[in-house]
Motif scaffolding. Structure first.
Motif, mmCIF file in Angstrom:
data_model
loop_
_atom_site.group_PDB
_atom_site.id
_atom_site.type_symbol
_atom_site.label_atom_id
_atom_site.label_comp_id
_atom_site.label_asym_id
_atom_site.label_seq_id
_atom_site.Cartn_x
_atom_site.Cartn_y
_atom_site.Cartn_z
ATOM 1 N N ALA A 4 29.455 33.085 51.129
ATOM 2 C CA ALA A 4 28.558 32.170 50.431
ATOM 3 C C ALA A 4 28.490 32.488 48.945
ATOM 4 O O ALA A 4 28.538 31.616 48.094
ATOM 5 N N LEU A 5 28.412 33.788 48.614
ATOM 6 C CA LEU A 5 28.332 34.195 47.224
ATOM 7 C C LEU A 5 29.612 33.877 46.467
ATOM 8 O O LEU A 5 29.597 33.619 45.275
ATOM 9 N N ALA A 6 30.746 33.883 47.166
ATOM 10 C CA ALA A 6 32.027 33.703 46.513
ATOM 11 C C ALA A 6 32.485 32.255 46.500
ATOM 12 O O ALA A 6 33.586 31.961 46.069
ATOM 13 N N ALA A 7 31.644 31.328 46.956
ATOM 14 C CA ALA A 7 32.093 29.957 47.184
ATOM 15 C C ALA A 7 32.659 29.302 45.928
ATOM 16 O O ALA A 7 33.593 28.508 46.005
ATOM 17 N N ASP A 8 32.090 29.599 44.747
ATOM 18 C CA ASP A 8 32.537 28.944 43.521
ATOM 19 C C ASP A 8 33.739 29.607 42.877
ATOM 20 O O ASP A 8 34.361 29.040 41.981
ATOM 21 N N GLY A 9 34.075 30.798 43.271
ATOM 22 C CA GLY A 9 35.217 31.501 42.689
ATOM 23 C C GLY A 9 34.918 32.961 42.463
ATOM 24 O O GLY A 9 33.759 33.399 42.456
ATOM 25 N N TRP A 49 41.360 34.824 38.270
ATOM 26 C CA TRP A 49 40.285 34.023 38.844
ATOM 27 C C TRP A 49 40.824 33.341 40.098
ATOM 28 O O TRP A 49 41.898 32.716 40.060
ATOM 29 N N ALA A 50 40.106 33.444 41.200
ATOM 30 C CA ALA A 50 40.486 32.788 42.455
ATOM 31 C C ALA A 50 39.428 31.748 42.796
ATOM 32 O O ALA A 50 38.233 32.066 42.850
ATOM 33 N N THR A 51 39.862 30.501 42.993
ATOM 34 C CA THR A 51 38.942 29.419 43.349
ATOM 35 C C THR A 51 39.467 28.701 44.583
ATOM 36 O O THR A 51 40.678 28.670 44.829
ATOM 37 N N PRO A 52 38.571 28.132 45.377
ATOM 38 C CA PRO A 52 38.992 27.477 46.618
ATOM 39 C C PRO A 52 39.966 26.332 46.364
ATOM 40 O O PRO A 52 39.854 25.604 45.374
ATOM 41 N N SER A 53 40.918 26.178 47.260
ATOM 42 C CA SER A 53 41.906 25.103 47.167
ATOM 43 C C SER A 53 42.513 24.888 48.545
ATOM 44 O O SER A 53 42.489 25.794 49.388
ATOM 45 N N ASP A 54 43.069 23.696 48.751
ATOM 46 C CA ASP A 54 43.771 23.437 50.012
ATOM 47 C C ASP A 54 45.173 24.030 50.006
ATOM 48 O O ASP A 54 45.751 24.284 51.064
ATOM 49 N N GLY A 93 43.895 27.316 51.222
ATOM 50 C CA GLY A 93 44.667 28.013 50.206
ATOM 51 C C GLY A 93 43.762 28.568 49.121
ATOM 52 O O GLY A 93 42.560 28.772 49.334
ATOM 53 N N VAL A 94 44.338 28.782 47.939
ATOM 54 C CA VAL A 94 43.571 29.293 46.811
ATOM 55 C C VAL A 94 44.314 28.924 45.528
ATOM 56 O O VAL A 94 45.538 28.827 45.513
ATOM 57 N N HIS A 95 43.549 28.676 44.476
ATOM 58 C CA HIS A 95 44.164 28.513 43.162
ATOM 59 C C HIS A 95 43.889 29.780 42.359
ATOM 60 O O HIS A 95 42.733 30.221 42.261
ATOM 61 N N LEU A 96 44.932 30.347 41.780
ATOM 62 C CA LEU A 96 44.812 31.564 40.991
ATOM 63 C C LEU A 96 45.068 31.243 39.520
ATOM 64 O O LEU A 96 46.095 30.652 39.174
ATOM 65 N N ASP A 97 44.131 31.616 38.673
ATOM 66 C CA ASP A 97 44.330 31.559 37.221
ATOM 67 C C ASP A 97 44.533 32.990 36.743
ATOM 68 O O ASP A 97 43.617 33.824 36.849
ATOM 69 N N ALA A 115 48.993 41.192 41.510
ATOM 70 C CA ALA A 115 48.979 41.159 42.979
ATOM 71 C C ALA A 115 47.773 41.897 43.536
ATOM 72 O O ALA A 115 47.117 41.422 44.472
ATOM 73 N N ALA A 116 47.462 43.058 42.977
ATOM 74 C CA ALA A 116 46.299 43.817 43.441
ATOM 75 C C ALA A 116 45.017 43.021 43.205
ATOM 76 O O ALA A 116 44.125 42.970 44.068
ATOM 77 N N ALA A 117 44.937 42.377 42.038
ATOM 78 C CA ALA A 117 43.753 41.573 41.740
ATOM 79 C C ALA A 117 43.637 40.399 42.708
ATOM 80 O O ALA A 117 42.532 40.056 43.155
ATOM 81 N N ALA A 118 44.760 39.776 43.051
ATOM 82 C CA ALA A 118 44.735 38.649 43.987
ATOM 83 C C ALA A 118 44.285 39.095 45.372
ATOM 84 O O ALA A 118 43.541 38.370 46.051
ATOM 85 N N LEU A 119 44.719 40.277 45.806
ATOM 86 C CA LEU A 119 44.278 40.798 47.100
ATOM 87 C C LEU A 119 42.756 40.935 47.130
ATOM 88 O O LEU A 119 42.090 40.483 48.077
ATOM 89 N N VAL A 120 42.213 41.563 46.095
ATOM 90 C CA VAL A 120 40.764 41.787 46.043
ATOM 91 C C VAL A 120 40.020 40.462 45.900
ATOM 92 O O VAL A 120 38.980 40.232 46.542
ATOM 93 N N ALA A 121 40.564 39.557 45.075
ATOM 94 C CA ALA A 121 39.893 38.281 44.833
ATOM 95 C C ALA A 121 39.840 37.431 46.096
ATOM 96 O O ALA A 121 38.797 36.844 46.419
ATOM 97 N N CYS A 122 40.955 37.349 46.816
ATOM 98 C CA CYS A 122 40.976 36.528 48.029
ATOM 99 C C CYS A 122 40.134 37.151 49.135
ATOM 100 O O CYS A 122 39.462 36.439 49.900
#
Length: 308
Positions: A4-9, A49-54, A93-97, A115-122
Motif C-alpha cells: 500500500a505504501l509503495a503504490a505510487d512508486g 524510480w520504479a512505478t506500476p505498469s502493465d 510489470g514495472v516502469h523503471l526510470d 540492477a541492485a536498485a531495481a531488485l530493491v525497488a521492485c
C-alpha cells in the motif's frame, strides 16, 4: 515497505564501486576467470524510480553519456525486475526510470548498481519482502558486481567476484575519479590480459587468487598510506595496453599529490587515492585544470536503499 505504501512508486539509490585490489587467476575452461577483489562502494550513485505498469519498460537519463545503455530487455535493471516478478509470481510489470551518474562501461559497476536498485525497488513496490538473502541470490544471477552493489560498504569478493565477505574498514577513504569519454569492454580487457600473459616477459595468473593481507590491515586501520602501498589491479596492464593515453593521466594525478593512481576494474575510469579530503581537492583541481573531468568521492558508503 508494504504494498500500500509503495503504490505510487519507489525510489532507490545504489552506489558505484572501486576495486581497491583486483587479482585475476588464469582463464578457466568455460572462458571465465577466478578473481580476488577488495570492493569499496563510493559516493557516486545511480537513482532508480520504479512505478506500476502493465509492461516492463525503462527510460535512461543521467549526467553521463547514456547513449550506449540499452532501453529494452537487454538492460540489466529490466532483467532484475523480471527476476523479482518471476520469484513472486507477479502478474504485472514495472516502469523503471534510471538516472545515471556512474560512468558507463567505466569499470565502476554502474549497470550493476542499476540492477541492485531495481531488485530493491521492485521488492518494495510489490510488497514482496524477500529479504536480503533472497535478493542476493537473485543478484548473483545477474553478474558478479550486483551482489556487492546490493550490500555496499567494503567487501572481499572471490570466485567470479560474487562470493562476498564483508571487510572491516575504519574511517573514510577519499578518492578522485577520472572518467573517460570512451568505455572499455570488460570481456575485451580480460581477453587482452590473457594474450599478454602468454608472453614470456609477463607473469601468468595465480592458481588461486587472494587479496593481499596488507590491504585488509590497511582497511582495518583506516590507513590510506598503507592501502596505497598494497593496492593493485591485474587488469591495469591490459587496460593501459588498449588505452595508452591513460598513462599520462595516471602520472599527472600521482605527481599532483595522490598516494597512488590505478585503473578502476576493467577501466578506463581512473581512481586516485588521497590522504584526506584536502589532498583530494588538490588532486581534483590539478586534473580539472589540465582539462580532465575529475570527481571527488569517498567510501565506504551503504548499498542499494529505498529513499523517501
Amino acid at each position: 515497505m508494504s504494498q500500500a505504501l509503495a503504490a505510487d512508486g519507489v525510489r532507490v539509490r545504489a552506489p558505484g564501486k572501486l576495486n581497491l585490489f583486483f587479482q585475476v587467476g588464469g582463464v578457466q575452461p568455460d572462458g571465465y576467470h577466478d578473481v580476488a577483489s577488495a570492493y569499496q562502494a563510493v559516493s557516486l550513485y545511480e537513482d532508480v524510480w520504479a512505478t506500476p505498469s502493465d509492461e516492463f519498460t525503462v527510460a535512461v537519463t543521467g549526467t553521463v553519456d547514456v547513449s550506449g545503455v540499452p532501453a529494452d530487455d537487454r538492460n540489466l535493471a529490466v532483467r532484475a525486475a523480471r527476476l523479482v516478478a518471476q520469484r513472486i509470481d507477479h502478474a504485472g510489470g514495472v516502469h523503471l526510470d534510471i538516472v545515471k551518474h556512474v560512468p558507463v562501461a567505466g569499470g565502476m559497476g554502474g549497470g550493476s548498481a542499476d540492477a541492485a536498485a531495481a531488485l530493491v525497488a521492485c521488492d518494495a513496490l510489490w510488497g514482496a519482502e524477500l529479504g536480503t538473502a533472497e535478493l542476493l541470490k537473485l543478484a548473483s544471477r545477474l553478474g558478479a558486481d550486483v551482489p556487492f552493489a546490493l550490500l555496499g560498504g567494503t567487501a572481499i569478493g572471490t570466485g567470479r567476484g560474487d562470493q562476498l565477505s564483508p571487510a572491516l574498514a575504519k574511517g573514510r577513504f577519499d578518492w578522485v575519479v577520472v572518467p573517460s569519454d570512451a568505455g572499455l569492454s570488460t570481456p575485451e580487457v580480460y581477453a587482452h590480459l590473457d594474450e599478454l600473459r602468454d608472453r614470456p616477459d609477463i607473469a601468468g595468473g595465480p592458481r588461486v587468487p587472494a587479496v593481499d593481507p596488507g590491504v585488509l590491515q590497511a582497511l582495518r586501520a583506516g590507513d590510506p598510506v598503507a592501502l596505497a602501498e598494497h593496492a593493485r589491479n591485474d587488469l591495469q596492464i591490459a587496460a593501459l595496453s588498449l588505452r595508452p593515453d591513460l598513462r599520462a593521466v595516471l602520472e599527472l594525478g600521482e605527481a599532483s599529490g595522490a598516494l597512488t593512481g590505478m585503473v578502476s576494474g576493467s577501466g578506463p575510469t581512473l581512481a586516485f587515492l588521497a590522504a584526506d579530503p584536502e589532498s583530494a581537492l588538490e588532486v581534483q583541481i590539478t586534473l580539472s585544470a589540465a582539462g580532465y573531468e575529475a570527481l571527488h568521492v569517498h567510501g565506504p558508503v551503504t548499498g542499494a536503499r529505498v529513499l523517501p
